[in-house]
Structure formats: C-alpha cells, structure tokens
Scaffold this motif. Structure first.
Motif, PDB file in Angstrom:
ATOM      1  N   GLU A 356       0.837  -1.207   0.000  1.00 19.32           N
ATOM      2  CA  GLU A 356       0.000   0.000   0.000  1.00 19.32           C
ATOM      3  C   GLU A 356       0.861   1.241   0.000  1.00 19.32           C
ATOM      4  N   LEU A 357       0.543   2.188  -0.883  1.00 13.94           N
ATOM      5  CA  LEU A 357       1.265   3.455  -0.963  1.00 13.94           C
ATOM      6  C   LEU A 357       0.268   4.601  -1.029  1.00 13.94           C
ATOM      7  N   ARG A 358       0.444   5.577  -0.141  1.00 10.96           N
ATOM      8  CA  ARG A 358      -0.368   6.790  -0.189  1.00 10.96           C
ATOM      9  C   ARG A 358       0.574   7.988  -0.200  1.00 10.96           C
ATOM     10  N   LEU A 388       2.290  -4.415  -4.850  1.00 12.75           N
ATOM     11  CA  LEU A 388       1.459  -3.227  -4.628  1.00 12.75           C
ATOM     12  C   LEU A 388       0.039  -3.474  -5.126  1.00 12.75           C
ATOM     13  N   HIS A 389      -0.948  -3.269  -4.226  1.00  9.54           N
ATOM     14  CA  HIS A 389      -2.338  -3.448  -4.638  1.00  9.54           C
ATOM     15  C   HIS A 389      -3.253  -2.327  -4.164  1.00  9.54           C
ATOM     16  N   TYR A 390      -2.719  -1.368  -3.411  1.00 12.24           N
ATOM     17  CA  TYR A 390      -3.506  -0.225  -2.944  1.00 12.24           C
ATOM     18  C   TYR A 390      -2.679   1.036  -3.162  1.00 12.24           C
ATOM     19  N   VAL A 391      -3.230   2.015  -3.884  1.00 14.29           N
ATOM     20  CA  VAL A 391      -2.505   3.263  -4.076  1.00 14.29           C
ATOM     21  C   VAL A 391      -3.461   4.444  -4.024  1.00 14.29           C
ATOM     22  N   PHE A 416      -7.268   1.778  -6.662  1.00 15.12           N
ATOM     23  CA  PHE A 416      -6.429   2.627  -7.506  1.00 15.12           C
ATOM     24  C   PHE A 416      -7.047   4.018  -7.508  1.00 15.12           C
ATOM     25  N   ARG A 417      -6.421   4.927  -6.763  1.00 18.80           N
ATOM     26  CA  ARG A 417      -6.962   6.279  -6.590  1.00 18.80           C
ATOM     27  C   ARG A 417      -5.901   7.277  -7.048  1.00 18.80           C
ATOM     28  N   LEU A 418      -6.035   7.715  -8.285  1.00 20.10           N
ATOM     29  CA  LEU A 418      -5.086   8.651  -8.877  1.00 20.10           C
ATOM     30  C   LEU A 418      -5.720  10.033  -8.903  1.00 20.10           C
ATOM     31  N   CYS A 419      -5.064  10.992  -8.245  1.00 21.74           N
ATOM     32  CA  CYS A 419      -5.609  12.349  -8.132  1.00 21.74           C
ATOM     33  C   CYS A 419      -4.638  13.337  -8.769  1.00 21.74           C
ATOM     34  N   ILE A 420      -4.908  13.689 -10.032  1.00 28.90           N
ATOM     35  CA  ILE A 420      -4.132  14.741 -10.700  1.00 28.90           C
ATOM     36  C   ILE A 420      -4.736  16.065 -10.244  1.00 28.90           C
ATOM     37  N   MET A 421      -3.952  16.864  -9.538  1.00 29.39           N
ATOM     38  CA  MET A 421      -4.537  17.957  -8.759  1.00 29.39           C
ATOM     39  C   MET A 421      -5.090  19.105  -9.598  1.00 29.39           C
ATOM     40  N   THR A 422      -4.607  19.276 -10.823  1.00 29.54           N
ATOM     41  CA  THR A 422      -5.187  20.300 -11.697  1.00 29.54           C
ATOM     42  C   THR A 422      -6.343  19.678 -12.475  1.00 29.54           C
ATOM     43  N   PRO A 423      -7.575  20.141 -12.258  1.00 26.29           N
ATOM     44  CA  PRO A 423      -8.725  19.523 -12.932  1.00 26.29           C
ATOM     45  C   PRO A 423      -8.605  19.585 -14.450  1.00 26.29           C
ATOM     46  N   GLY A 424      -9.014  18.503 -15.101  1.00 24.79           N
ATOM     47  CA  GLY A 424      -9.068  18.479 -16.559  1.00 24.79           C
ATOM     48  C   GLY A 424      -7.730  18.485 -17.248  1.00 24.79           C
ATOM     49  N   ARG A 450     -12.022  -0.373  -5.824  1.00 25.16           N
ATOM     50  CA  ARG A 450     -12.208   1.069  -5.651  1.00 25.16           C
ATOM     51  C   ARG A 450     -11.358   1.816  -6.665  1.00 25.16           C
ATOM     52  N   LEU A 451     -11.984   2.822  -7.299  1.00 22.16           N
ATOM     53  CA  LEU A 451     -11.297   3.575  -8.341  1.00 22.16           C
ATOM     54  C   LEU A 451     -11.638   5.050  -8.204  1.00 22.16           C
ATOM     55  N   SER A 452     -10.606   5.891  -8.249  1.00 18.71           N
ATOM     56  CA  SER A 452     -10.789   7.340  -8.332  1.00 18.71           C
ATOM     57  C   SER A 452     -10.115   7.816  -9.600  1.00 18.71           C
ATOM     58  N   VAL A 453     -10.857   8.549 -10.430  1.00 18.09           N
ATOM     59  CA  VAL A 453     -10.327   8.997 -11.718  1.00 18.09           C
ATOM     60  C   VAL A 453     -10.146  10.506 -11.697  1.00 18.09           C
ATOM     61  N   SER A 454      -9.222  10.996 -12.523  1.00 22.14           N
ATOM     62  CA  SER A 454      -8.942  12.434 -12.597  1.00 22.14           C
ATOM     63  C   SER A 454      -8.255  12.732 -13.913  1.00 22.14           C
ATOM     64  N   GLY A 455      -8.043  14.020 -14.173  1.00 23.91           N
ATOM     65  CA  GLY A 455      -7.452  14.419 -15.440  1.00 23.91           C
ATOM     66  C   GLY A 455      -8.524  14.674 -16.483  1.00 23.91           C
ATOM     67  N   LEU A 456      -8.095  14.947 -17.702  1.00 20.86           N
ATOM     68  CA  LEU A 456      -9.025  15.175 -18.807  1.00 20.86           C
ATOM     69  C   LEU A 456      -9.598  13.838 -19.259  1.00 20.86           C
ATOM     70  N   LEU A 457     -10.905  13.643 -19.058  1.00 20.63           N
ATOM     71  CA  LEU A 457     -11.543  12.367 -19.371  1.00 20.63           C
ATOM     72  C   LEU A 457     -12.801  12.592 -20.201  1.00 20.63           C
ATOM     73  N   THR A 458     -12.963  11.764 -21.227  1.00 22.35           N
ATOM     74  CA  THR A 458     -14.176  11.779 -22.030  1.00 22.35           C
ATOM     75  C   THR A 458     -15.076  10.622 -21.582  1.00 22.35           C
ATOM     76  N   ASP A 459     -16.170  10.430 -22.290  1.00 22.86           N
ATOM     77  CA  ASP A 459     -17.061   9.316 -21.959  1.00 22.86           C
ATOM     78  C   ASP A 459     -16.397   7.963 -22.195  1.00 22.86           C
TER      79      ASP A 459
END
Length: 585
Positions: A356-358, A388-391, A416-424, A450-459
């Motif tokens: 696990e890495l945070r 690694l199975h939790y981030v 997998f929770r990736l948080c790119i801090m600048t939206p879009g 569990r999944l957290s998505v970020s960054g510029l994403l389309t459908d």
C-alpha cells in the motif's frame, strides 16, 4: 417398480432435510459465530428461517455504513445481543466542506436506544458522526462493561467528554481519537484515569492540539502493562517520548510527538537506546516537524516496520531515502509529496514487500509549488514493489503510458486512486485525454474494487469502466465526462457498484434517472455541481420510495437546480432531523 425406485432416489434428500431440520440451534449458533465477515453473515441469514433466527441471536457485531439506512429501533429489534457497533454518518464529501453545518448524524439517539437494549455494549466505533460531550458522558455512565471507543473524523465534543470516558469506563482497553474536530479544553483529561486503572491497550490522541499532562501520561503508561498502541500529539517532546518508551518497551505501534528539539549528546543516546529496546514496534507514525539530525535514532528499530506513516512530516527526498533504506519489510507507506520522485525511487529499490502506498500533497492549494511527485516516481515504485495493490497518489502530472506500465507491473490492484490535482489536465506529453490510462487500469486489474479517476476524461473512460470493472464497488469522479452517457455506462455495466461519488461533472437528469433499478442495490450516490434539477430528484423519489433523496441547497442558488444530491437506500424512511438547508424528498 418405478415408484419404488423413485422413493429410493428421493430418500437421501429426505434424510438430509430431516437432519437439517433437527440440527440443534445451539450448535448452529456456535458454527455461525465463527463467521467474521459481515457479508457472509448477511448471506447466511437468507438461507432459511432457522438460519435467520440463529444468525440473529448469535450476532454480536454489526457494521452500519450509513446511520440513516436503518433506525436504532429496527437494529435492536433485529439483533438482541450486539456488543460491538461500527457506525458511519456523514457522506465522505463532508471532509471537503461540501456538506452543510449541522447536517445530522448525531449519535445520541443511538446511545439512548443502546442503553435500553444493549446495556452490555462493549465497543463503539464511529466515523463522521456528530458526538457531543453530553453523549460521551451518557456513554460513560450507562455501559458498565464498555471497553472500546474509536472516533474517526467526528466533531462536536471536547476534552471534557474524554475526561468523562477516562473517569467512568473502568474496563476501557481502547481509546482511539483520530482526525476529529475536537475542542481542546485542557490536557488534564489524562489525569482522570483512576490510579487503579491498568487495562488500556490502545491510546491514540495524536490529533489533539493542546498540551497534555505528561506526568499523568507517564503514570498511565507505566500502569498499563498490556499497552500495545501509543500515539501522542505534537506537544510531546523527544525527551518526554524517551521516558514513555522506557516505561513501555512492549509497544507494537508508536505515534511520536514533535521531532524538533535541541538534545545534548547524552539524551540523544538515551533516545536511541529507548527505540532500540522497543523490539516489537511494527508501526511508526507522527514524527511531527522531524529534522534530519534525529532521524538516525530510528534506524535500528526500522528493520521490523511494516507500516510507516510520514503524512505529518515534510521530509525531503535525501533524508527520506536514508530512512527508508532501513525498512526492508515495509508493507504500508504514507508520505507527503515532498519526498519527490527520488524518494519514491528509494522505495522501489528497498521495499520489495510494499502493498500500500499513499502520497499526499504537502500544500494542495499552492499552484506555484516546485516540488512534488510525478509519473516517474510512481513507475519506479511499480517496478520494485510488485505486490502493490492499494494506491492513493496525488500528483501534478501524469501520462497514459506511465499508468499502463504501472498496472502491467502491478496487475493485482484492488484500490487505484489517482488524483491529478489540476482539474481536466491531459497527458502532458501527448496532450491527449487520460482515457487510455484508466482503460488500462480496468482492463488489467480484474480485482479492482475502488477507483478514483482524474485528469481530462471523455465518456470513453466510463465506457471502459462499465465494460471491464465487474468487481468495482466504489467509484469517485470529479471534473470528468462529456455527456450523460458516461454515468449511464457505469450504472449499466458495474454489477457490484455500491458507492458512486460525482462532483463537477456534466451528468444530468437522464443520467440520474437511468439508475432507477440500480440504486436500491447500492449504499449511496452523491452528485454535486452537476446538471441535475429538482424535478428529476422528485421523480426519482416518487418512483423509488425505499430511497431517501436529499437535496442540499445553497443560499442564493437557482430553485430549479439540485446543487448537491445525496441518495441512499433505507428501511427507516425519511429522516426527521434534517436542517432547513437539506430537503428530503
């Protein structure tokens, strides 16, 4: 002849049914008591009436993920012998000040019901609940065998309430106070533990801000020979920490105080010796304001660490790398992004067992900040830490190719929770959306929950999620998507989805109403700053009466728009304690 053969063929089943019917309730209850999973026990209760009643009478622990999904009366009627309760209150977005003040989730009504039906209650674990001093005093006075109190991200109480717990709970084994909005009246609450009190095994007051009575703390630690977990706040100096360690060499988890202090050579040697004598420590946290000068005192005791939490100290890459090289058995690591990519490269080189890495941002609101972590540090960890199975990874830039490499190296991600801090923000090398990154995650990681998505994403991202993420239980989305189709793909394609959290996305009424058949099997849906109207919320509430549909309105907002929508299943009906800013439809 045929009828006789038929009877012979059916006779084993009949015999089995007879054996099952005569199975003693006492034996069945003993067998069921061995089940520790809440889900397993819930499944068992659905087998037949006998198993339902056996599970009902034998259950001693209960987990409630939403305090408004059931009432205290329903709970106590269903399970008469509960001794341990875990209860969650406000939505997770209350951590980001998106839930109005006085939203609810008050514990007191639950405690009144427990006092009447569960006077033998021993454990209470609360998260994001409103807890007053009055409630803590009531708890301390009405449950004579009470042993465990854990408060995580709760608010409304002060150290006066803790003083009541210390004074009256003679059998207390665990007092765990984490990340709470607590008013520190004084540090004298520790002196309220009676001098005859010796049962404490866990004591955590790491997030309290006021100074504590160190003499009372030292006496308490000396008396409690079974103390395994001690996490103090930043008011505890290095010299005071050294005295505590001498009195409790049996500790297994330690949260230190401030690591910023002038020590002479002799006390430094005493501190190092005290750490060396604590041979059972496997979890280390705190290290508030740590300076490189004193970190070597920890080196020898790092060999057995499995969890290192440095989320309260802004270590630079060089000093962090020198520390982590002494942690070969590390399985969990929490750090600030001040360790930079060089620090994470040291993790990849020295911590092969990491699971696990945070990585948290030291200053998430400073857009001019120079330091931080990028895709390079993440990739380096994935090459060296294949377990690694939790981030949870906060960063300021990422690429599709890097994420694809990471999940190829570590295909067993469950979180997998990736948080790119600048939206879009797109892939900063190709300027393409980050769709293929999260497509790689859901295609490769079949165990993903569990999944957290970020960054510029389309459908397209959500099409991937709906098609491949068949074990996904929690999805968090912010500043993403192009149309209602994105949310629809998730609701249609993820059979195990339990929590869906959405903010600042273009999803509207069509997307919301497409989940009519889904929401009753989910724990909750949160939507804020989306394109949802009040009429759509009313329609949803009318068609699905077993759902509570709550709309949180902001002052001056458009009456037709639903600013924040919180939807959850319930068997208790609409709640009666909502403030004026919360409309329950």
């Amino acid at each position: 002849m045929e009828s006789e053969l038929k009877r012979k063929k059916e006779s084993p089943n009949t015999a089995e049914l007879a054996v099952t019917a005569s199975f003693p309730d006492e034996v069945l209850e003993i067998v069921l008591s061995l089940l520790t999973s809440h889900r397993d026990r819930s499944s068992v209760s659905l087998v037949c009436k006998d198993w339902y009643h056996a599970e009902r009478w034998s259950r001693t622990q209960v987990f409630i993920g939403n305090c408004y999904s059931v009432s205290p009366e329903i709970l106590t009627r269903r399970f008469p012998n509960i001794r341990s309760v875990t209860l969650k209150g406000k939505p997770r977005f209350s951590d980001f000040n998106l839930v109005p003040p006085n939203w609810g989730a008050n514990i007191h009504a639950w405690l009144v019901a427990f006092a009447a039906k569960y006077p033998f209650l021993e454990e209470l674990r609360l998260k994001r609940m409103a807890v007053s001093d009055e409630s803590l005093e009531f708890l301390a006075s009405n449950f004579p065998n009470f042993k465990v109190l854990s408060l995580l991200s709760c608010d409304g109480f002060s150290t006066d309430g803790l003083a009541a717990i210390a004074t009256h709970c003679k059998n207390l084994t665990e007092l765990d106070i984490q990340e709470n909005g607590i008013e520190d009246s004084s540090g004298s609450w520790l002196s309220c533990f009676p001098e005859s009190f010796t049962s404490l095994e866990v004591l955590n007051f790491g997030n309290l801000t006021s100074e504590v009575n160190t003499d009372a703390l030292e006496r308490l630690v000396s008396r409690c020979k079974s103390l395994k977990v001690l996490k103090v706040n930043k008011s505890i100096s290095l010299e005071q920490l050294q005295r505590l360690l001498v009195r409790a060499p049996q500790l297994e988890e330690l949260g230190t105080g401030s690591f910023l202090q002038d020590l002479t050579a002799c006390p430094y040697a005493d501190l190092e010796s005290a750490f060396n004598n604590c041979k059972n420590i496997h979890t280390l946290s705190g290290l508030w304001e740590a300076v490189p000068l004193y970190l070597p005192a920890l080196y020898n005791s790092c060999a057995n660490l499995t969890f290192l939490n440095l989320s309260y100290t802004a270590l630079q890459s060089g000093e962090f790398a020198k520390l982590v090289v002494h942690c070969p058995r590390l399985r969990r690591l929490w750090v600030l992004d001040t360790v930079e990519d060089k620090g994470l490269e040291a993790v990849g080189s020295n911590c092969p067992l990491l699971e696990e890495l945070r990585v948290f941002p030291a200053d998430p609101f400073d857009e001019e900040i120079i330091h931080g972590v990028t895709e390079e540090g993440f990739v380096a960890v994935s090459f060296g830490c294949r377990r690694l199975h939790y981030v949870l990874y906060f960063c300021r830039q990422m690429t599709n190719a890097a994420v694809a490499t990471i999940v190829q190296n570590c295909p067993n991600f469950t979180h997998f929770r990736l948080c790119i801090m600048t939206p879009g923000l797109p892939d900063y090398l190709t300027n393409e959306p980050m769709d293929e990154a999260f497509g790689a995650v859901v295609k490769t990681c079949s165990k993903l929950q569990r999944l957290s998505v970020s960054g510029l994403l389309t459908d397209l991202t959500f099409e991937y999620i709906g098609k491949y993420a068949k074990n996904l239980e929690t999805l968090s989305v912010a500043f993403a998507g192009r149309s209602d189709r994105g949310m629809q793909c998730v609701l249609e394609g993820c059979p195990k989805l339990r929590k869906l959290e959405i903010r600042d996305c273009p999803f509207g009424n069509e997307a919301l109403l497409s989940g009519l058949e889904k929401y009753e099997s989910m724990r909750s849906l949160w939507m804020s700053a989306c394109n949802v109207t009040m009429n759509a919320c009313r329609r949803l509430a009318k068609q699905m009466p077993r759902l509570n549909v709550e709309v949180m309105k902001e002052d001056g907002s458009d009456d037709s728009q639903a600013d924040k929508v919180y939807i959850y299943r319930t068997v208790a009906g609409p709640r009666r304690d909502a403030p004026p800013s919360v409309l329950t439809l």
